[in-house]
Scaffold this motif. Structure first.
Motif, PDB file in Angstrom:
ATOM      1  N   VAL A 184       0.640  -0.972   0.220  1.00 54.04           N
ATOM      2  CA  VAL A 184      -0.176  -0.194  -0.060  1.00 54.04           C
ATOM      3  C   VAL A 184       0.535   1.328  -0.424  1.00 54.04           C
ATOM      4  O   VAL A 184       1.696   1.435   0.998  1.00 54.04           O
ATOM      5  N   GLU A 222      -6.333  10.627   2.565  1.00 52.72           N
ATOM      6  CA  GLU A 222      -6.699   8.835   1.766  1.00 52.72           C
ATOM      7  C   GLU A 222      -7.261   9.159   0.406  1.00 52.72           C
ATOM      8  O   GLU A 222      -8.174  10.519   0.133  1.00 52.72           O
ATOM      9  N   MET A 233      -1.838   8.737   1.261  1.00 52.58           N
ATOM     10  CA  MET A 233      -1.465   7.495   0.821  1.00 52.58           C
ATOM     11  C   MET A 233      -3.173   7.310  -0.153  1.00 52.58           C
ATOM     12  O   MET A 233      -4.285   7.522   0.166  1.00 52.58           O
ATOM     13  N   ASN A 236      -5.162   3.472  -1.370  1.00 53.61           N
ATOM     14  CA  ASN A 236      -5.216   2.056   0.103  1.00 53.61           C
ATOM     15  C   ASN A 236      -6.080   0.919   0.107  1.00 53.61           C
ATOM     16  O   ASN A 236      -5.276  -0.519   0.370  1.00 53.61           O
ATOM     17  N   MET A 266      -4.817   0.939   9.591  1.00 51.89           N
ATOM     18  CA  MET A 266      -5.400   2.686   9.468  1.00 51.89           C
ATOM     19  C   MET A 266      -6.096   3.113  10.528  1.00 51.89           C
ATOM     20  O   MET A 266      -5.829   3.770  11.012  1.00 51.89           O
TER      21      MET A 266
END
Length: 341
Positions: free
Chosen positions: A44, A60, A93, A96, A135
């Motif tokens: 990831v 995210e 990120m 994800n 997370m």
């Protein structure tokens, strides 16, 4: 990380030093042992940019793999943002739900799960559940704020909007509203996902994080207007939170807060066929008004099936593919927000 949180976060590992300064690029590695790779990992992608003192903001993208504006913006920040331009820490990120991102699908092709319906995750579960657990129990405890950048994916076309996740904490709710309004999207909408608490934003609110969501059009493509809104909006929120210099614009006086008011806000297909909408996004509609009809074009004797709106408001979202099956979401109507501010 305390042992209790470590066990809840699972066996994922990374070379990223979350306490380090400057820019770091790398991966969260989740052990993954499919048929083709006995001792492999799911990687990831992650970038951490830190400088000085200030809040930690997690941004995210790729929660769903067919939503693109957010991941593009996050990738640009990861590559281009000067660490000296911030005070605090960004945990970026962009992908994800990485298997879904690679496949350009809403759900993961590995386990069939919707990443945004498995939170807070399960360290002993499938890959999608393990990423959510990491997370929840590793990333969120470090954070002060969370931005979850979505669009309508392949099945919906949504008005570009910033999203308020409801919170029972009145103080957090006010901070969420302020941060969402700082994003400065054309529309601000309260979305509770029909009360579903298995989402990333609901989990972030339970963790006490200032939380901002988005819906940046959709149709399984990149919308240029939504991409520009997202680029500017993320920077607006970072200014609002004090991570970047400058002030976010004041809340738009001509942009009231809207909400999706429970099941009547959604128009669902009741038959198998081709959906013909009667209105465009942004149009005013009324409860009981015909919303569209479903044509069963393979049966010339079949009359179209009429669908109707359940509430007054504006058309917030329309289904993108014409083909529908019973239960498909065809239209969504947003109404003026009636809750607390």
């Amino acid at each position: 990380m305390p042992d209790d949180l470590s066990s809840l976060a699972g066996n994922a590992f990374t070379d990223i030093d979350f306490d380090g300064k400057g820019r770091q690029l790398g991966f969260i590695n989740v052990p993954h042992s499919p048929h083709s790779d006995a001792w492999g990992v799911t990687q990831v992608p992650i970038c951490v940019i830190a400088n000085g003192t200030g809040p930690t903001v997690v941004i995210e993208g790729g929660n769903h793999g067919d939503e693109y504006e957010g991941p593009i913006v996050i990738g640009e920040l990861a590559r281009e943002l000067d660490p000296g331009a911030i005070q605090g820490r960004l945990i970026l990120m962009p992908a994800n739900n990485v298997h879904a991102v690679r496949a350009a699908t809403r759900t993961s092709p590995v386990d069939g799960l919707n990443f945004n319906r498995v939170w807070p995750g399960d360290a002993m579960g499938s890959i999608t559940e393990q990423i959510a657990a990491y997370m929840t129990h590793r990333i969120f405890p470090m954070a002060d704020a969370f931005l979850d950048l979505h669009s309508g994916g392949s099945s919906l076309d949504i008005l570009p909007s910033a999203i308020i996740e409801p919170s029972n904490d009145a103080g957090l709710h006010r901070r969420n509203i302020a941060a969402v309004q700082a994003f400065d999207a054309p529309y601000t909408v309260v979305i509770s996902n029909l009360g579903d608490q298995r989402t990333a934003t609901a989990t972030a609110c339970r963790a006490g994080l200032v939380t901002v969501g988005t819906e940046m059009r959709g149709c399984g493509t990149v919308s240029l207007d939504a991409l520009a809104i997202c680029r500017q909006g993320v920077r607006n929120v970072l200014r609002h939170l004090g991570v970047m210099e400058g002030k976010a614009p004041p809340a738009r006086a001509d942009s009231p807060i809207l909400e999706l008011r429970g099941p009547p806000a959604y128009v669902y297909a009741s038959a198998d066929g081709i959906f013909e909408p009667f209105h465009s996004n942004g149009e005013q509609v009324s409860a009981g008004q015909p919303a569209g009809r479903i044509h069963r074009i393979w049966d010339v004797s079949a009359e179209p099936v009429m669908l109707h709106y359940g509430v007054d408001g504006i058309v917030y979202s329309r289904r993108h593919p014409g083909r529908v099956m019973p239960g498909n979401c065809c239209l969504v109507v947003a109404t003026p927000y009636g809750g607390r501010l």
